[in-house]
Design a protein around this motif. Structure first.
Motif, short mmCIF file in Angstrom:
data_model
loop_
_atom_site.label_atom_id
_atom_site.label_comp_id
_atom_site.label_asym_id
_atom_site.label_seq_id
_atom_site.Cartn_x
_atom_site.Cartn_y
_atom_site.Cartn_z
N LEU A 1 95.34 2.05 74.09
CA LEU A 1 94.10 2.41 73.37
C LEU A 1 93.79 1.53 72.54
O LEU A 1 92.40 1.15 72.20
N ILE A 2 94.66 0.64 72.10
CA ILE A 2 94.34 -0.66 71.19
C ILE A 2 93.59 -1.72 72.16
O ILE A 2 92.46 -2.19 71.65
N ASP A 3 93.97 -1.88 73.31
CA ASP A 3 93.32 -2.75 74.20
C ASP A 3 91.63 -2.25 74.40
O ASP A 3 90.58 -3.04 74.25
N GLU A 4 91.74 -1.02 74.64
CA GLU A 4 90.04 -0.54 74.63
C GLU A 4 89.43 -0.41 73.71
O GLU A 4 88.41 -0.96 73.54
N LEU A 5 89.83 -0.39 72.44
CA LEU A 5 89.36 -0.40 70.97
C LEU A 5 88.81 -1.79 70.97
O LEU A 5 87.64 -1.93 70.55
N GLN A 6 89.72 -2.83 71.21
CA GLN A 6 89.14 -4.09 70.93
C GLN A 6 88.30 -4.66 71.78
O GLN A 6 87.57 -5.42 71.49
#
Length: 458
Positions: free
Chosen positions: A118-123
């Protein structure tokens, strides 16, 4: 707003005047793990207290969080919605039982890996992740050991915070320890009877949550030296429902419990005056210093004022009073009072002396559905957001240091005891198919963000 005019027939408001919002103001959306993720029995996740409560039959329509918005599997689609919306930040919570199924001890790598994705996708989408450690989904295994009534939870929570800081701290810098501790304490079902016999349990609970906050702040500072840490609190005016002396006194008391029992000791170093003596029995030497750790920002969740009366038979005398008939309401009967929002922003900015981020604000409805064309024209929500964002701008003009605004919520979701019957989202969820339908408010908010950042609106 005319309370007799159906929201679907009102004219669509224009954009609010944002004369005092700076270009670096952060626009975002918020969510919470249990309300959107689903996948409650997948990849090693443990049970939470809300999984257990949903099995009691006390949630509307016997709804559960088992599937919710299926965000666990559809997070890429949801991040794409955020990117289309144009937000700069997304506040979400970690599901404690997803990463530590028993609350402490063995770590669930599959659960941690979900938040990595999720964090990778957001960034990758240019959206900053803001992590909230706790949004009400306590691991059931810890509840079985006493939960927040057991002082040992201070260490359990600190260990959990340290795990999160170590895992995500190189990519995430914004952390909140708790979401709305005033709500999950005042209305906890862990106390049993909702009468005066629960008063002391409430006081013990409040103090343990505050201690856990301080311990978590220390754990995050150790693991993420450049972290920006705050508390998210549900703070709004508490008004007496009459001019009776007992109702006036009760409103003042509930103001200290609801608004200040956590923010005062955490930001100012002491419990508010009206409840200080009641908490004293649970305070040990060094406790207040442990609670009062340096913080960087203040998170405000605000919807509407609360009207109460005195009920001597209820926990801490808290009774629900009548709301003034003259004030407009949302479809779920929450009053619409943007001036109270403006005044609250000014108050918390002055009282706590920290940059304020509105971490939740939104409009709940139980009457929304797609029209014959498949569109969801939620004029009532647009009108609400227009007036509240205007109130935010007025607060800044009056000197409030407000630096961000997060709508609740990106998606319709599981709304606790209301189940799926209440919708707060900018995006309509067809729960049968999990289809996402951006509402009129989605496009309106996207235009507001573009306008605020100096771009053209549609």
């Amino acid at each position: 707003m005319d309370t007799l005019t159906p929201p679907t027939q009102m004219p669509m408001p224009g954009h609010p005047s944002l004369l005092h919002v700076k270009p670096d103001f952060i626009w975002g959306v918020s969510s919470s793990s249990f309300q959107i993720e689903g996948a409650t029995n997948e990849d090693g996740r443990g049970a939470s207290i809300w999984d257990t409560y949903c099995r009691t039959g006390q949630v509307a329509n016997n709804d559960t969080g088992d599937v919710a918005c299926d965000h666990y599997h559809r997070y890429k689609e949801d991040v794409a919605l955020m990117k289309a919306l144009g937000v700069q930040a997304y506040r979400f919570s970690i599901a404690w039982p997803r990463v530590l199924p028993l609350g402490d001890g063995a770590v669930n790598e599959a659960g941690l890996a979900f938040y990595d994705r999720l964090i990778d996708e957001l960034q990758a989408a240019g959206i900053e992740p803001w992590i909230c450690l706790y949004h009400w989904d306590l691991p059931q295994a810890l509840e079985d050991r006493g939960g927040w009534l057991n002082r040992d939870i201070v260490g359990w929570f600190a260990d959990y915070a340290r795990l999160i800081g170590e895992r995500y701290g190189k990519r995430v810098k914004r952390f909140a320890t708790f979401n709305e501790p005033g709500i999950f304490s005042l209305f906890s079902r862990s106390f049993g009877a909702r009468d005066r016999s629960a008063d002391d349990k409430l006081h013990r609970w409040i103090h343990h949550v505050n201690l856990a906050h301080g311990a978590a702040v220390d754990a995050l500072r150790e693991t993420v030296p450049d972290a920006q840490i705050g508390l998210v609190t549900n703070y709004q005016p508490i008004f007496p429902s009459s001019d009776k002396p007992e109702d006036i006194a009760e409103a003042a008391l509930i103001g200290d419990y609801w608004n200040c029992a956590f923010s005062d000791p955490q930001y100012l170093g002491e419990y508010p005056a009206l409840i200080r003596d009641a908490l004293a029995a649970h305070v040990r030497p060094g406790d207040m210093e442990q609670i009062h750790r340096p913080l960087d920002w203040f998170g405000l969740n605000h919807y509407s004022p609360v009207y109460i009366n005195s009920d001597p038979n209820a926990i801490i005398g808290l009774g629900w009073g009548a709301k003034p008939d003259s004030i407009p309401r949302t479809p779920i009967d929450w009053t619409i009072e943007p001036d109270a929002f403006r005044d609250t922003l000014i108050e918390v900015s002055r009282r706590y002396g920290k940059p304020v981020y509105v971490t939740e604000n939104g409009y709940g409805s139980n009457i929304e559905k797609p029209d014959d064309t498949g569109a969801v024209i939620d004029r009532g929500r647009v009108a609400f957001l227009h007036d509240y964002i205007s109130g935010l701008d007025a607060a800044i003009a009056a000197g409030a240091d407000v630096r961000g605004y997060f709508v609740w919520s990106l998606l319709d979701n599981f709304e606790w005891e209301s189940g799926y019957g209440v919708r707060f989202g900018l995006t309509y969820i067809d729960y049968a198919t999990q289809r996402r339908i951006p509402k009129a408010s989605f496009n309106w908010y996207a235009d507001v963000i573009r306008q605020a950042r100096g771009g053209a609106t549609a």
